[in-house]
Design an enzyme around this catalytic site. Structure first.
Site, PDB file in Angstrom:
ATOM      1  N   CYS A 119     -13.399  -4.406  21.077  1.00  0.00           N
ATOM      2  CA  CYS A 119     -12.063  -5.128  20.402  1.00  0.00           C
ATOM      3  C   CYS A 119     -11.627  -5.767  21.160  1.00  0.00           C
ATOM      4  O   CYS A 119     -11.078  -5.688  20.931  1.00  0.00           O
ATOM      5  CB  CYS A 119     -11.152  -2.893  20.215  1.00  0.00           C
ATOM      6  SG  CYS A 119     -12.549  -2.252  19.025  1.00  0.00           S
ATOM      7  N   HIS A 264      -4.925  -4.276  17.516  1.00  0.00           N
ATOM      8  CA  HIS A 264      -5.753  -4.767  17.360  1.00  0.00           C
ATOM      9  C   HIS A 264      -5.993  -3.319  15.989  1.00  0.00           C
ATOM     10  O   HIS A 264      -5.496  -3.360  15.756  1.00  0.00           O
ATOM     11  CB  HIS A 264      -7.558  -3.777  18.335  1.00  0.00           C
ATOM     12  CG  HIS A 264      -8.682  -3.751  17.737  1.00  0.00           C
ATOM     13  ND1 HIS A 264      -9.450  -4.763  16.961  1.00  0.00           N
ATOM     14  CD2 HIS A 264      -9.009  -2.453  17.324  1.00  0.00           C
ATOM     15  CE1 HIS A 264     -10.328  -4.057  16.538  1.00  0.00           C
ATOM     16  NE2 HIS A 264     -10.619  -2.693  16.927  1.00  0.00           N
ATOM     17  N   ASN A 294     -11.178  -2.503  10.313  1.00  0.00           N
ATOM     18  CA  ASN A 294     -11.745  -3.438  11.581  1.00  0.00           C
ATOM     19  C   ASN A 294     -13.179  -4.483  11.333  1.00  0.00           C
ATOM     20  O   ASN A 294     -13.821  -4.128  11.278  1.00  0.00           O
ATOM     21  CB  ASN A 294     -11.818  -2.062  12.150  1.00  0.00           C
ATOM     22  CG  ASN A 294     -12.091  -2.283  13.034  1.00  0.00           C
ATOM     23  OD1 ASN A 294     -12.038  -3.068  13.941  1.00  0.00           O
ATOM     24  ND2 ASN A 294     -11.595  -0.887  14.112  1.00  0.00           N
TER      25      ASN A 294
HETATM   26  O1  UT7 Z   1     -11.931  -0.474  16.810  1.00  0.00           O
HETATM   27  C1  UT7 Z   1     -11.836   0.832  17.580  1.00  0.00           C
HETATM   28  C2  UT7 Z   1     -12.133   1.877  17.275  1.00  0.00           C
HETATM   29  N1  UT7 Z   1     -11.629   2.606  16.280  1.00  0.00           N
HETATM   30  C3  UT7 Z   1     -10.546   3.207  15.758  1.00  0.00           C
HETATM   31  O2  UT7 Z   1      -9.575   2.662  16.747  1.00  0.00           O
HETATM   32  C4  UT7 Z   1     -10.523   4.137  15.233  1.00  0.00           C
HETATM   33  C5  UT7 Z   1      -9.944   5.728  14.943  1.00  0.00           C
HETATM   34  N2  UT7 Z   1     -10.477   6.943  14.431  1.00  0.00           N
HETATM   35  C6  UT7 Z   1      -9.900   6.836  12.674  1.00  0.00           C
HETATM   36  O3  UT7 Z   1      -8.774   5.511  12.764  1.00  0.00           O
HETATM   37  C7  UT7 Z   1     -10.335   8.098  12.571  1.00  0.00           C
HETATM   38  O4  UT7 Z   1     -10.673   8.981  13.673  1.00  0.00           O
HETATM   39  C8  UT7 Z   1     -11.332   8.452  10.854  1.00  0.00           C
HETATM   40  C9  UT7 Z   1     -10.191   7.257  10.230  1.00  0.00           C
HETATM   41  C10 UT7 Z   1     -11.917   7.649  11.519  1.00  0.00           C
HETATM   42  C11 UT7 Z   1     -11.313   9.801  10.679  1.00  0.00           C
HETATM   43  O5  UT7 Z   1      -9.900   9.583  10.301  1.00  0.00           O
HETATM   44  P1  UT7 Z   1      -9.473  11.304  10.442  1.00  0.00           P
HETATM   45  O6  UT7 Z   1      -7.982  11.542   9.982  1.00  0.00           O
HETATM   46  O7  UT7 Z   1      -9.690  11.284  12.968  1.00  0.00           O
HETATM   47  O8  UT7 Z   1     -10.140  12.447  10.214  1.00  0.00           O
HETATM   48  P2  UT7 Z   1     -11.528  13.663  10.875  1.00  0.00           P
HETATM   49  O9  UT7 Z   1     -12.770  12.709  11.120  1.00  0.00           O
HETATM   50  O10 UT7 Z   1     -10.622  13.626  11.378  1.00  0.00           O
HETATM   51  O11 UT7 Z   1     -12.235  14.151   9.354  1.00  0.00           O
HETATM   52  C12 UT7 Z   1     -11.220  14.837   8.341  1.00  0.00           C
HETATM   53  C13 UT7 Z   1     -11.716  15.777   7.177  1.00  0.00           C
HETATM   54  C14 UT7 Z   1     -13.261  15.670   7.910  1.00  0.00           C
HETATM   55  O12 UT7 Z   1     -13.896  16.793   6.622  1.00  0.00           O
HETATM   56  P3  UT7 Z   1     -13.469  18.175   7.149  1.00  0.00           P
HETATM   57  O13 UT7 Z   1     -14.152  18.822   8.161  1.00  0.00           O
HETATM   58  O14 UT7 Z   1     -11.898  18.228   7.629  1.00  0.00           O
HETATM   59  O15 UT7 Z   1     -13.773  19.100   5.488  1.00  0.00           O
HETATM   60  C15 UT7 Z   1     -14.389  14.929   7.534  1.00  0.00           C
HETATM   61  O16 UT7 Z   1     -15.783  15.324   7.306  1.00  0.00           O
HETATM   62  O17 UT7 Z   1     -12.219  13.865   5.881  1.00  0.00           O
HETATM   63  C16 UT7 Z   1     -14.036  14.181   6.180  1.00  0.00           C
HETATM   64  N3  UT7 Z   1     -14.066  12.873   5.881  1.00  0.00           N
HETATM   65  C17 UT7 Z   1     -13.817  11.736   5.061  1.00  0.00           C
HETATM   66  N4  UT7 Z   1     -13.939  12.481   3.445  1.00  0.00           N
HETATM   67  C18 UT7 Z   1     -13.825  11.562   2.817  1.00  0.00           C
HETATM   68  C19 UT7 Z   1     -14.490  12.156   6.573  1.00  0.00           C
HETATM   69  N5  UT7 Z   1     -14.740  10.412   6.636  1.00  0.00           N
HETATM   70  C20 UT7 Z   1     -14.153  11.064   5.269  1.00  0.00           C
HETATM   71  C21 UT7 Z   1     -14.055   9.525   4.174  1.00  0.00           C
HETATM   72  N6  UT7 Z   1     -13.889  10.118   2.832  1.00  0.00           N
HETATM   73  N7  UT7 Z   1     -15.136   8.315   4.667  1.00  0.00           N
END
Ligand code: UT7
Length: 337
Positions: A119, A264, A294
């Protein structure tokens, strides 16, 4: 012998960008995995992203972006002295995508180097260009940020947290020498390799033995980009403001001097957190993640190219670029347009 560092100034003389035509909506993603348009928009701000068709690599996406940037700069391939190609998803393991672009566009037998800082690749590339122009070695450098991330996504429920974020695209900038009082004021680079495995792509790997990827690796999904989203998010919202303040301080600038911050594009919530922490106004911060997701090294030059095309940038404006991603690696740059 006394070495006097040159005071040569350098600026971005042209920008361009290109996205592959295939639009992949959140609705389409929900056909491959257990996700919803609502979840994706609420957690990331993304509405759609672009995917290439099979057979298209980052060097192909870079061609229209480069043509646009050359036109904007009033230059041709003959004027370019060096190619810097930032990508974490090169067409091939070897040789680099810069080498492919040199041939495809008929550049002279100039040097071409790939930069792999994910990135932060575009900003690392900018800092490399800076050094070559400052020393007087080159007059015009082509800098690309281009990615094909779609083929590294696990398009099943198992990979949903990562797969919904990334997309394909390319941006280009021409970095040129100038005598005017404008240009790139400083670049700031950082890495912390303790966090390699929080966002990485493990296979194929030269250290895994023969062959570099096995059936077992494939079965375990090591060919996919793996991300610990929560951990990356946590570091991103600290490092971004830190490296932006570093860039402002280095140039005796205040946050109100920023005409545009182009961060980014990783997640709309990250961008909003940076804006809030730094006390910036809505019109100071660029966000286009809803359209493209992204695109890793592509996000900053694509967003810059769009901002220029939309007339949001005028001569003399202060622009700040900032990135954070896999490594962890993060960076910033200040530009007087
Ligand atoms: O390019 C530079 C690097 N990348 C970044 O900077 C990305 C940084 N991270 C993020 O953008 C976020 O952490 C994500 C978008 C990847 C994930 O969002 P989050 O709010 O951190 O969600 P989470 O990982 O805490 O997941 C919350 C819930 C989980 O379910 P439980 O365990 O609470 O039942 C996940 O399994 O959401 C679930 N989940 C989804 N649900 C529907 C994870 N991905 C999805 C999805 N659709 N695509």
């Amino acid at each position: 012998v006394e070495i006097v560092f040159s005071k040569v100034k350098w600026y971005i003389s042209g920008t361009g960008f290109y996205l592959p035509p295939r639009v992949v909506s959140n609705e389409e993603m929900s056909k491959y995995m257990d996700t919803t348009d609502k979840w994706i928009q609420e957690r990331t701000g993304i509405k759609e992203r672009r995917y290439v068709d099979p057979g298209v690599g980052p060097s192909d996406l870079a061609i229209p972006a480069t043509e646009q940037a050359l036109n904007a700069a009033g230059l041709t391939v003959k004027d370019i002295d060096f190619i810097i190609f930032a990508t974490s998803t090169p067409d091939y393991y070897a040789p680099g995508s810069g080498c492919l672009l040199q041939n495809k566009m008929g550049f002279g037998e100039i040097g071409a180097v790939d930069v792999r800082v994910q990135c932060s690749g575009f900003l690392y590339g900018l800092s490399i260009a800076e050094q070559y122009i400052r020393t007087g070695m080159f007059k015009h450098i082509l800098l690309i940020g281009a990615e094909v991330q779609s083929t590294a996504m696990n398009l099943t429920t198992e990979g949903r947290d990562t797969a919904i974020i990334f997309g394909d695209g390319a941006g280009a900038a021409i970095i040129s020498k100038t005598d005017e009082n404008r240009g790139i004021m400083s670049t700031h680079l950082h890495t912390d390799g303790r966090y390699v495995k929080e966002l990485w792509l493990e296979s194929p790997s030269s250290k895994s033995g023969h062959p570099r990827i096995t059936g077992k690796d494939l079965h375990e999904g090591k060919q996919y980009l793996q991300m610990n989203g929560k951990e990356v998010f946590r570091h991103a919202v600290t490092r971004f403001p830190e490296v932006i303040w570093e860039a402002l301080d280095a140039n005796n600038l205040k946050k109100d001097d920023i005409h545009l911050l182009i961060p980014h594009q990783a997640n709309l919530r990250i961008t909003q957190t940076i804006q809030k922490k730094m006390g910036l106004e809505n019109n100071q911060v660029i966000s286009n993640i809803h359209k493209y997701g992204n695109t890793t090294a592509g996000t900053i030059p694509i967003a810059l190219g769009e901002a220029v095309e939309e007339g949001k940038v005028s001569k003399g404006n202060i622009l700040v670029f900032a990135s954070f991603g896999s490594g962890f690696s993060w960076a910033s740059a200040v530009v007087k347009w």
